[in-house]
Design an enzyme around this catalytic site. Structure first.
Site, PDB file in Angstrom:
ATOM      1  CE  LYS A  12      -3.777  -2.456   2.227  1.00 59.21           C
ATOM      2  NZ  LYS A  12      -4.447  -2.852   3.472  1.00 59.21           N
ATOM      3  CD  GLN A  44      -3.194  -4.536   6.573  1.00 59.41           C
ATOM      4  OE1 GLN A  44      -3.144  -3.545   5.877  1.00 59.41           O
ATOM      5  NE2 GLN A  44      -3.779  -5.666   6.167  1.00 59.41           N
ATOM      6  CG  ASP A  79      -9.839  -0.193   4.951  1.00 63.25           C
ATOM      7  OD1 ASP A  79      -9.534  -0.424   3.764  1.00 63.25           O
ATOM      8  OD2 ASP A  79      -9.096  -0.465   5.921  1.00 63.25           O
TER       9      ASP A  79
END
Ligand code: NAD
Length: 305
Positions: A54, A98, A127
């Site tokens: 990422k 994460q 997200d």
């Protein structure tokens, strides 16, 4: 092979190039450089790889990407406090925690995944896991779209595999993949085309059935589908005899078998029956990161006011 290959890797590259151009124009216009902050707790090797990927993807798109590496001993209170700091940091546009979080070492003050995700400001929730953003999506007025489902929708959209009026069977009902895909494809408006009034409606208006671990006669159900989306985590669950000839098959699954990555679909058999199919790897996977970059730029635009 009779099926057309839906090349997610290539489409992800196209989208990433579009985003890099969008960032370049934005910075040239004197606006802030979009910034994503990932929080990585502990030292899970797979999570470290995901976060590094990422970070690299951000860099290539001209987005500032930073990683907060916290020890596995971090308590729930400490993590929530860090998120709160980032929520109030005007230079940070997107926050990503994460997953999975490590098993808590402190039973008195554990890392509670739900509480942690809920703590991320909905305006920085790239997200799209927060209840506010899930709710907005359900109401057909999304702020951020969840990355993997959005990747699937972009793939169908850009490969011209319309689903309007068609029967889509989504196998899997998770909050991060199955449920949001089903919601997006059954909406009235094309989620791949937000803000584009002239855009087609081809990846909306589907009739969607969600199958899951308790579904009876899965094969019979899947055989009725014009489009099958597998998001389960069981290698080769979907076989050629379950596919209607000409159907579109999207394989979201990522499973490690004998050190190889495979999906939930028996690719070799299904490609002889389907009209179009995604490979694993190189299908949906690369689109997930592309859509994370998209959300980070969107978060920066929201912060512009
Ligand atoms: P999950 O474990 O949260 O959900 C799996 C779903 O499959 C559940 O809803 C369950 O009801 C259903 N299921 C289980 N057994 C079944 C069966 N026999 N028949 C029908 N349904 C069954 O998983 P998830 O997070 O939704 O991920 C699904 C898969 O997608 C995994 O392989 C994961 O690695 C992969 N994934 C890929 C990406 C990507 O970027 N491509 C992103 C997220 C997840």
């Amino acid at each position: 092979m009779t099926a057309t290959l839906l090349n997610g890797k290539q489409i992800a590259q196209e989208i990433r190039a579009e985003i890099a151009e969008q960032v370049r124009r934005r910075v040239q216009a004197g606006k802030s450089q979009p910034k994503l902050c990932a929080i990585l707790v502990g030292d899970d090797p797979a999570s470290q790889v995901y976060v590094r990927n990422k970070e690299r993807a951000c860099e290539k798109a001209g987005i500032a990407g930073t990683v907060d590496r916290l020890p596995a001993t971090t308590t729930g209170t400490e993590l929530l406090a860090r998120i709160e700091q980032l929520n109030h940091d005007p230079t940070v546009h997107g926050i990503l925690v994460q997953l999975p979080l490590p098993k808590s070492e402190s039973s008195a003050d554990p890392l509670d995944e739900r509480r942690v995700l809920d703590a991320v400001s909905p305006l920085k929730d790239v997200d799209a896991f927060s209840p506010v953003n899930v709710g907005l999506l359900m109401q057909g007025r999304p702020r951020f779209l969840p990355c993997t489902p959005h990747g699937v929708v972009q793939l169908l959209h850009r490969c011209d595999r319309g689903v309007a009026g068609k029967h889509v069977v989504v196998i899997g009902r998770s909050d991060i993949v199955g449920k949001p895909i089903a919601s997006m494809l059954s909406q009235r408006t094309n989620m791949a085309n937000q803000g584009d009034a002239e855009g087609g409606r081809d990846v909306a208006n589907a009739t969607v059935t969600i199958a899951h671990s308790r579904t009876e006669n899965l094969a019979d159900l899947v055989r009725q589908a014009d489009c099958v989306i597998a998001a389960v985590g069981i290698p080769k669950l979907v076989t050629a005899d379950m596919i209607r000839p000409g159907a579109t098959v999207v394989d979201v699954g990522i499973n490690r078998v004998d050190d190889k990555l495979v999906g939930d679909v028996d690719f070799e058999g299904v490609k002889e029956v389907a009209g179009a199919i995604t490979p694993v790897p190189g299908g949906v996977g690369p689109l997930t990161i592309a859509m994370l970059l998209h959300n980070t730029v969107k978060a920066a635009e929201l912060a512009d006011g």
